[in-house]
Enzyme design. Structure first.
Site, short mmCIF file in Angstrom:
data_model
loop_
_atom_site.label_atom_id
_atom_site.label_comp_id
_atom_site.label_asym_id
_atom_site.label_seq_id
_atom_site.Cartn_x
_atom_site.Cartn_y
_atom_site.Cartn_z
CE1 TYR A 71 18.78 64.16 -56.92
CE2 TYR A 71 17.63 65.81 -58.24
CZ TYR A 71 17.62 64.87 -57.23
OH TYR A 71 16.46 64.61 -56.55
CB SER A 122 13.25 63.78 -58.27
OG SER A 122 13.12 65.16 -58.50
CE LYS A 134 16.96 60.88 -56.74
NZ LYS A 134 17.06 59.86 -55.69
N1 UFG Z 1 14.28 79.84 -55.29
C1 UFG Z 1 14.58 81.16 -55.06
N2 UFG Z 1 15.60 81.47 -54.20
C2 UFG Z 1 16.32 80.51 -53.57
C3 UFG Z 1 16.01 79.15 -53.79
C4 UFG Z 1 14.98 78.85 -54.67
O1 UFG Z 1 13.94 82.06 -55.63
O2 UFG Z 1 17.24 80.86 -52.81
C5 UFG Z 1 13.14 79.50 -56.18
C6 UFG Z 1 13.54 78.69 -57.39
O3 UFG Z 1 13.91 79.52 -58.46
C7 UFG Z 1 12.26 77.89 -57.67
C8 UFG Z 1 11.66 77.69 -56.28
O4 UFG Z 1 12.26 78.69 -55.45
O5 UFG Z 1 11.35 78.67 -58.41
C9 UFG Z 1 11.96 76.33 -55.69
O6 UFG Z 1 13.36 76.08 -55.72
P1 UFG Z 1 14.02 74.88 -54.90
O7 UFG Z 1 15.50 74.95 -55.10
O8 UFG Z 1 13.50 74.84 -53.52
O9 UFG Z 1 13.44 73.58 -55.61
P2 UFG Z 1 13.48 73.14 -57.15
O10 UFG Z 1 12.07 73.11 -57.62
O11 UFG Z 1 14.45 73.89 -57.93
O12 UFG Z 1 14.12 71.67 -57.02
C10 UFG Z 1 13.51 70.69 -56.25
C11 UFG Z 1 14.58 69.78 -55.66
C12 UFG Z 1 15.26 69.00 -56.72
C13 UFG Z 1 14.30 68.31 -57.58
C14 UFG Z 1 13.25 69.24 -58.11
C15 UFG Z 1 12.21 68.47 -58.80
O13 UFG Z 1 15.54 70.53 -54.96
O14 UFG Z 1 16.06 68.02 -56.09
O15 UFG Z 1 12.64 69.97 -57.05
O16 UFG Z 1 11.31 69.27 -59.43
F1 UFG Z 1 14.93 67.73 -58.61
#
Ligand code: UFG
Length: 331
Positions: free
Chosen positions: A147, A123, A151
């Site tokens: 998590y 990841s 990885k």
């Molecule tokens: N976000 C919101 N509201 C939500 C969910 C997310 O505003 O309800 C925002 C987050 O702050 C972030 C973006 O949307 O800016 C993406 O969030 P995600 O949770 O979809 O994804 P992340 O980038 O946080 O995490 C993902 C995977 C992880 C991994 C990571 C690697 O979920 O498993 O990418 O960069 F580790």
């Protein structure tokens, strides 16, 4: 034959479709800890092809060994693992035990049966909070939750394994943000409970099962203040695995590859794209930042293009369209 661990999961199931379409024979091992048995028939329906399936936990060494005894496994694609960032912070031992121990058992069994080719589901989380973007594979690695640490540790374990035995061939695939679904609408991402990730959450607001999206902060140093990520269509990501399997089958070594599009979109960009794809209004409100989130994360995918001959093809509009199609068919 290729063994796919976690092949009933979101990325695993799409990759099985691509492998079968490309003519590979596969065996899947999955314990359905975060997936459902009906996915298997959907893979068969989409591809018109059959495969072996073992309902088992990778922690069950005897079952894993049985698979290698019963089949001539040439290479392994290792998806199986727990992946909820928040849960990993509250129950770290569960994550370390499951993700690390299962990988050790898998690799020990592979070595015992002379199978030394593995593609690992890593990841972009291993880059922590990168100093600059786009992110290249040789950037320093750091993690901020258990998590992500699993990885990072598994990447290290596999690298040490190669150092100890140069016959191994290992691809570490660092995924950015996989979204979307198969165009058939048969397989996709349907998390239990309230989704943690942005697009599954937006999908539920669009379909009306959740009221409002919480946008986690609008004061980041990005074009509109909301977090920027590299969203990649899960089918593109899956095709990257087929390329990685080809690569490990004809060379030895250990290499990391970014699987991303190279383009960053903000939370509000995704909201707008999803509204367009679904024709629904997505209600949202700005809330506090989510602890551990970073401002920007997007890939430099040049190494994957140069060494795997892979590049993402689908744009954000298509990702949202396929997510919506899956959501409508499965809600
Ligand atoms: N976000 C919101 N509201 C939500 C969910 C997310 O505003 O309800 C925002 C987050 O702050 C972030 C973006 O949307 O800016 C993406 O969030 P995600 O949770 O979809 O994804 P992340 O980038 O946080 O995490 C993902 C995977 C992880 C991994 C990571 C690697 O979920 O498993 O990418 O960069 F580790």
């Amino acid at each position: 034959m290729i063994l796919v661990t976690g092949g009933a999961g979101f990325i695993g199931s799409h990759t099985c479709v691509e492998l079968l379409d490309a003519g590979y024979e596969i065996a899947i091992i999955d314990n359905f800890s975060n997936s459902r048995p009906d996915v298997l028939d959907k893979i068969r329906t989409i591809t018109g092809k059959d495969f072996k399936f073992y309902e088992a936990d990778l922690l069950d060494r005897d079952k894993v060994e049985l698979i290698f005894k019963e089949n001539k496994i040439d290479s392994v694609i290792h998806f199986a693992g727990f992946k909820a960032v928040g849960e990993s912070v509250s129950i770290p031992l569960k994550y370390y035990h499951n993700n690390i121990t299962s990988t050790l058992i898998l690799c020990e069994t592979m070595a015992k049966y002379g199978c030394k080719k593995i593609v690992f589901s890593s990841s972009a989380t291993v880059y922590g909070d990168p100093a600059t973007v786009p992110i290249k594979e040789d950037f320093p690695l750091s993690t901020t939750n258990p998590y992500g640490a699993t990885k990072h540790m598994i990447e290290r374990i596999l690298t040490d394994l190669y150092v100890s035995d140069n016959e191994w061939s290992i691809a570490l695939l660092r995924y950015f943000n996989p979204i979307g679904a198969h165009e058939s609408g048969l397989i996709g991402e349907n998390p239990n409970g309230i989704p943690n990730n942005l697009v599954p959450y937006i999908a539920r607001v669009a379909v009306g099962t959740l009221d409002v999206l919480n946008v986690f902060g609008d004061d980041y140093n990005t074009h509109d203040g909301t977090g920027v990520r590299d969203y990649i269509h899960v089918v593109d990501l899956s095709k990257g695995h087929v390329k990685a399997v080809e690569k490990v089958s004809k060379s030895t070594g250990v290499e990391a590859y970014n699987l991303g599009t190279g383009t960053g979109y903000s939370v509000l960009d995704v909201v707008k794209a999803y509204e367009k794809a679904s024709g629904k209004k997505i209600n949202y409100k700005i809330t506090d930042r989510r602890p551990g989130d970073i401002a920007m994360c997007y890939a430099d995918p040049a190494k994957s293009l140069n060494e795997l001959g892979w590049k993402a093809e689908f744009d954000l509009e298509r990702m949202c369209k396929d997510s919506w199609n899956f959501t409508v068919k499965n809600s």
